[in-house]
Design an enzyme around this catalytic site. Structure first.
Site, PDB file in Angstrom:
ATOM      1  N   ARG A 124       1.565   1.466  -6.031  1.00 30.43           N
ATOM      2  CA  ARG A 124       1.824   0.522  -4.924  1.00 30.43           C
ATOM      3  C   ARG A 124       0.572  -0.275  -4.555  1.00 30.43           C
ATOM      4  O   ARG A 124       0.636  -1.256  -3.828  1.00 30.43           O
ATOM      5  CB  ARG A 124       2.320   1.274  -3.689  1.00 30.43           C
ATOM      6  N   GLU A 164       9.529 -14.905 -19.016  1.00 33.57           N
ATOM      7  CA  GLU A 164       9.288 -13.475 -18.762  1.00 33.57           C
ATOM      8  C   GLU A 164       8.252 -12.942 -19.747  1.00 33.57           C
ATOM      9  O   GLU A 164       7.334 -12.205 -19.375  1.00 33.57           O
ATOM     10  CB  GLU A 164      10.597 -12.703 -18.864  1.00 33.57           C
ATOM     11  N   GLU A 186       0.128 -10.758 -17.038  1.00 32.89           N
ATOM     12  CA  GLU A 186      -0.120  -9.814 -15.931  1.00 32.89           C
ATOM     13  C   GLU A 186      -0.730  -8.496 -16.408  1.00 32.89           C
ATOM     14  O   GLU A 186      -1.341  -7.800 -15.601  1.00 32.89           O
ATOM     15  CB  GLU A 186       1.156  -9.552 -15.134  1.00 32.89           C
ATOM     16  N   CYS A 198       0.851  -1.191   0.000  1.00 33.08           N
ATOM     17  CA  CYS A 198       0.000   0.000   0.000  1.00 33.08           C
ATOM     18  C   CYS A 198       0.888   1.242   0.000  1.00 33.08           C
ATOM     19  O   CYS A 198       2.093   1.173   0.204  1.00 33.08           O
ATOM     20  CB  CYS A 198      -0.875   0.017   1.252  1.00 33.08           C
ATOM     21  N   LYS A 230       2.928  -2.939  -7.274  1.00 32.90           N
ATOM     22  CA  LYS A 230       4.278  -2.844  -7.813  1.00 32.90           C
ATOM     23  C   LYS A 230       5.269  -3.692  -7.034  1.00 32.90           C
ATOM     24  O   LYS A 230       6.155  -4.298  -7.606  1.00 32.90           O
ATOM     25  CB  LYS A 230       4.749  -1.391  -7.803  1.00 32.90           C
ATOM     26  N   TRP A 237      -3.717  -1.976  -1.301  1.00 33.45           N
ATOM     27  CA  TRP A 237      -3.709  -3.269  -1.995  1.00 33.45           C
ATOM     28  C   TRP A 237      -4.148  -4.257  -0.938  1.00 33.45           C
ATOM     29  O   TRP A 237      -3.416  -4.523   0.018  1.00 33.45           O
ATOM     30  CB  TRP A 237      -2.316  -3.610  -2.525  1.00 33.45           C
ATOM     31  N   HIS A 291       6.996 -32.924 -24.913  1.00 32.56           N
ATOM     32  CA  HIS A 291       6.711 -33.742 -23.723  1.00 32.56           C
ATOM     33  C   HIS A 291       5.381 -33.364 -23.080  1.00 32.56           C
ATOM     34  O   HIS A 291       5.197 -33.551 -21.880  1.00 32.56           O
ATOM     35  CB  HIS A 291       7.851 -33.579 -22.714  1.00 32.56           C
ATOM     36  N   LYS A 319       4.742 -11.192 -18.646  1.00 31.93           N
ATOM     37  CA  LYS A 319       4.329  -9.858 -19.133  1.00 31.93           C
ATOM     38  C   LYS A 319       2.926  -9.915 -19.718  1.00 31.93           C
ATOM     39  O   LYS A 319       2.065  -9.101 -19.405  1.00 31.93           O
ATOM     40  CB  LYS A 319       5.320  -9.356 -20.190  1.00 31.93           C
ATOM     41  N   ASN A 344       0.594  -0.023   6.083  1.00 33.13           N
ATOM     42  CA  ASN A 344       1.051  -0.899   5.000  1.00 33.13           C
ATOM     43  C   ASN A 344       1.725  -2.093   5.657  1.00 33.13           C
ATOM     44  O   ASN A 344       2.662  -1.936   6.426  1.00 33.13           O
ATOM     45  CB  ASN A 344       2.060  -0.159   4.093  1.00 33.13           C
ATOM     46  N   GLY A 345       1.251  -3.298   5.364  1.00 32.15           N
ATOM     47  CA  GLY A 345       1.860  -4.511   5.945  1.00 32.15           C
ATOM     48  C   GLY A 345       0.777  -5.484   6.382  1.00 32.15           C
ATOM     49  O   GLY A 345      -0.384  -5.343   6.027  1.00 32.15           O
TER      50      GLY A 345
HETATM   51  C1  AGP Z   1       7.025  -7.953 -12.861  1.00 29.67           C
HETATM   52  O1  AGP Z   1       6.428  -7.564 -14.097  1.00 29.67           O
HETATM   53  C2  AGP Z   1       5.997  -8.280 -11.832  1.00 29.67           C
HETATM   54  N1  AGP Z   1       5.242  -7.110 -11.565  1.00 29.67           N
HETATM   55  C3  AGP Z   1       6.520  -8.985 -10.600  1.00 29.67           C
HETATM   56  O2  AGP Z   1       6.772 -10.304 -11.001  1.00 29.67           O
HETATM   57  C4  AGP Z   1       7.821  -8.446  -9.947  1.00 29.67           C
HETATM   58  O3  AGP Z   1       8.914  -8.681 -10.803  1.00 29.67           O
HETATM   59  C5  AGP Z   1       8.052  -9.234  -8.654  1.00 29.67           C
HETATM   60  O4  AGP Z   1       6.985  -8.961  -7.784  1.00 29.67           O
HETATM   61  C6  AGP Z   1       9.381  -8.893  -7.960  1.00 29.67           C
HETATM   62  O5  AGP Z   1       9.371  -7.541  -7.568  1.00 29.67           O
HETATM   63  P1  AGP Z   1      10.787  -6.894  -7.105  1.00 29.67           P
HETATM   64  O6  AGP Z   1      11.690  -6.926  -8.298  1.00 29.67           O
HETATM   65  O7  AGP Z   1      10.447  -5.503  -6.656  1.00 29.67           O
HETATM   66  O8  AGP Z   1      11.316  -7.755  -5.978  1.00 29.67           O
END
Ligand code: AGP
Length: 605
Positions: A27, A478, A485, A2, A600, A74, A501, A482, A98-99
């Site tokens: 965030r 990756e 997400e 958050c 984020k 969040w 396989h 992308k 936040n937490g």
């Molecule tokens: C990346 O596109 C994602 N949003 C997510 O996987 C991110 O890479 C992951 O949460 C790790 O975050 P960080 O690099 O801040 O540790």
């Protein structure tokens, strides 16, 4: 994760809180709220959804006052709605958090037993009741906060208003970051430097366990034991310009296009362009390292998996990569000669931080490869390996990813030098290849039109397969991450050799198969995978270079990225792969910078 902001100011605080929350929205953004204090009375406004919803509410129900707190959420405990939105109030206390409070259930039960009534499903509200109860027992506000913190298990960053205390905000941090901003006749508290960026560039970073009370002129900071401490004031560069979209529609688009510069800046920390030599790592000689254990999450873990090929091939240094959320729970057999490396854009990801702390407790030397240089990981690791991507606001990691690969590639060269695996001539050759990366990344951005043309069909897919071999296997994972997400299309990254396989059963005319295959030693084998897919009516989209395009099978749609030395091919292939996900998400009208359910940085386990 958050976002938190608090302002003890000398002008109307409501618009400033909103301005700051907009910068914190990356965030977390499922609900938001602010509270102000005036004449000893605290009032709050909260709304489900994005900051815009809160702004609309404030138009009809404005809040006055010069002192206030704000929060963008969040959700962890309690569904995203107004009732669960922060700030939460109990008696005289109103706060944002936040937490996660891990012992909130038993605390809540005890408070209910004492007759307290709760209005929300959140763990946060428990903290407000505890502080209010301490006040009722005669504690001063700061004593009430301290006595409450001692009862909590878990992670928190807090900003607290107490009715009757017009000119102060209290704060505390444990496991979630919190900074103090120093203004002129006004003071600030926030989740990070960006939060207070519009108001000041003079920042004090609270240490783990610190709590604080700010008024218009000063911050009184105490450590976990309650001893008054000073935290240095640093000048930071989180300027407003760094977090604006400029001429781009989305932060993600902007950050994809910033990659030549972010790669260049990061390279500057690891190689000397004048001498074409790698810069030795401060305080660490890789000759003393028997193995590297990298821990990371999500995109950062894929950058690490790419680096693994290089540490082993260039430096003959055993390297393992593990997703942080699994790592410590399998109780790995670690040795003191293993170097633990955390890779993280935010430097605050709870899983990665926990894994790093576990390694440190086990006696390993630790390094943090992070983009946030004052983050918790940066402050706790033995060695700080910075990336210089600048603030990354889009939830989907792009420039941070390539900055991580840049830094890790340079570190693999350094390790090869320090372990005597390459001579000065080879070092110079490799560094010169690395120095070509920014220019070639810029050239790879020229594939934009070709990639955009693929987005319309790809956006119609229900499932997408990404395939790659060698370092292109983590690239495939990756690429799949992308796409899923930000466009919400299910996508899987697979080692191309695994296709037969099982996954080939998924292949039909409705399933695009994205194959990432530059002309390298794996190309021939991957070419047969492409033929297997096409023979079954599958649609192949091949990301390759000029040489690979010349051998693309009939029927494949091809995106041609610049040719490059294998050392930097992952860097060159990244932007086209990122742009495919971006254009598909735009085609689908998705919320590119703030995809549903995401934040984020995930600062809860
Ligand atoms: C990346 O596109 C994602 N949003 C997510 O996987 C991110 O890479 C992951 O949460 C790790 O975050 P960080 O690099 O801040 O540790």
């Amino acid at each position: 994760m958050c976002g938190i902001i608090g302002i003890v100011g000398n002008q109307a605080v409501s618009p400033r809180l909103i301005d700051s929350l907009k910068r914190l929205e990356y965030r977390g953004y499922d609900s938001a709220g602010i509270a102000t204090i005036e004449g000893g009375k605290v009032e709050r406004r909260r709304a489900k959804g994005k900051i815009r919803a809160l702004e609309d509410k404030l138009l009809s129900e404005p809040l006055s006052g010069l002192v206030g707190i704000g929060h963008t959420r969040w959700a962890t405990h309690g569904v995203p709605n107004e009732r669960n939105a922060h700030p939460h109030t109990a008696g005289r206390v109103t706060l944002v958090h936040n937490g996660i409070i891990e012992n909130f259930a038993e605390l809540k039960a005890s408070l209910i037993h004492q007759g307290r009534v709760f209005e929300s499903d959140t763990d946060t509200e428990v903290i407000a009741h505890l502080i209010d109860r301490q006040l009722g027992l005669g504690d001063s506000p700061i004593a009430a906060l301290k006595n409450t913190l001692d009862q909590l298990t878990g992670a928190f960053a807090l900003a607290v208003l107490v009715a009757g205390e017009n000119n102060q905000i209290m704060g505390a941090r444990r496991g979630s970051p919190l900074v103090v901003g120093h203004g002129v006749g006004e003071m600030f508290i926030g989740s990070d430097a960006l939060a207070v960026g519009p108001f000041t560039n003079k920042i004090s970073y609270l240490d783990e366990g610190d709590f604080v009370v700010i008024d218009h002129d000063r911050a009184q900071i105490f450590d976990a034991e309650g001893t008054a401490v000073d935290r240095p004031i640093k000048i930071v560069s989180a300027s407003a310009a760094l977090v604006e979209k400029g001429n781009y529609r989305h932060f993600m688009e902007k950050e994809i296009h910033e990659q030549p510069e972010s790669c260049q800046r990061t390279l500057g920390a690891y190689v000397d362009a004048l001498t074409s030599r790698a810069i030795p790592t401060e305080g660490l000689d890789f000759a003393s390292v028997e193995r590297i254990q990298i821990v990371a999450c999500g995109t950062a873990s894929y950058a690490a998996q790419i680096a693994r090929y290089l540490f082993e091939q260039l430096a003959d240094l055993p390297c393992d990569v593990e997703i942080a959320s699994e790592f410590r729970y399998r109780q790995p057999a670690l040795r003191a000669t293993t170097l633990a490396v955390a890779v993280s854009q935010s430097g605050e990801t709870a899983d990665t931080l926990a894994a790093l702390r576990w390694c440190k407790a086990g006696g390993l030397r630790t390094a943090a490869l992070v983009n946030s240089h004052e983050s918790t990981m940066a402050r706790e690791a033995d060695f700080l390996w910075p990336t210089h991507a600048g603030p990354e606001i889009g939830v989907a990691s792009t420039k941070a990813f390539t900055a991580q690969i840049t830094a890790l590639t340079a570190l693999a060269v350094t390790a090869a030098v320090q372990r005597g695996r390459i001579d000065a001539a080879e070092e110079t050759r490799l560094v010169k290849v690395l120095l070509e990366a920014p220019r070639l990344i810029a050239a790879s951005l020229q594939t934009e039109d070709a990639v955009r043309s693929l987005a319309i069909d790809t956006a119609k897919a229900r499932d997408v397969l990404y395939l790659g071999r060698g370092p292109m296997f983590p690239m495939a994972m990756e690429g799949a991450l992308k796409l899923k997400e930000i466009s919400y299309i299910h996508a899987e990254g697979y080692a191309a050799g695994e296709l037969k396989h099982g996954p080939i059963a998924l292949v039909d005319e409705s399933t695009p198969v994205i194959i990432i295959a530059p002309q390298d030693s794996f190309f021939e084998k991957t070419a047969s995978n492409m033929s297997e897919v096409i023979a079954r009516g599958g649609r192949v989209i091949l990301f390759t270079d000029e040489a690979g395009a010349a051998h693309a099978p009939q029927g494949a749609r091809v995106v041609i990225a610049p040719s490059s030395d294998p050392l930097i091919t992952p860097l060159i292939m990244s932007a086209p792969i990122q742009m495919l996900a971006y254009f598909v998400a735009v085609q689908k009208g998705a919320d590119v910078d703030q995809p549903r359910n995401l934040a984020k940085s995930v600062t809860v386990e």
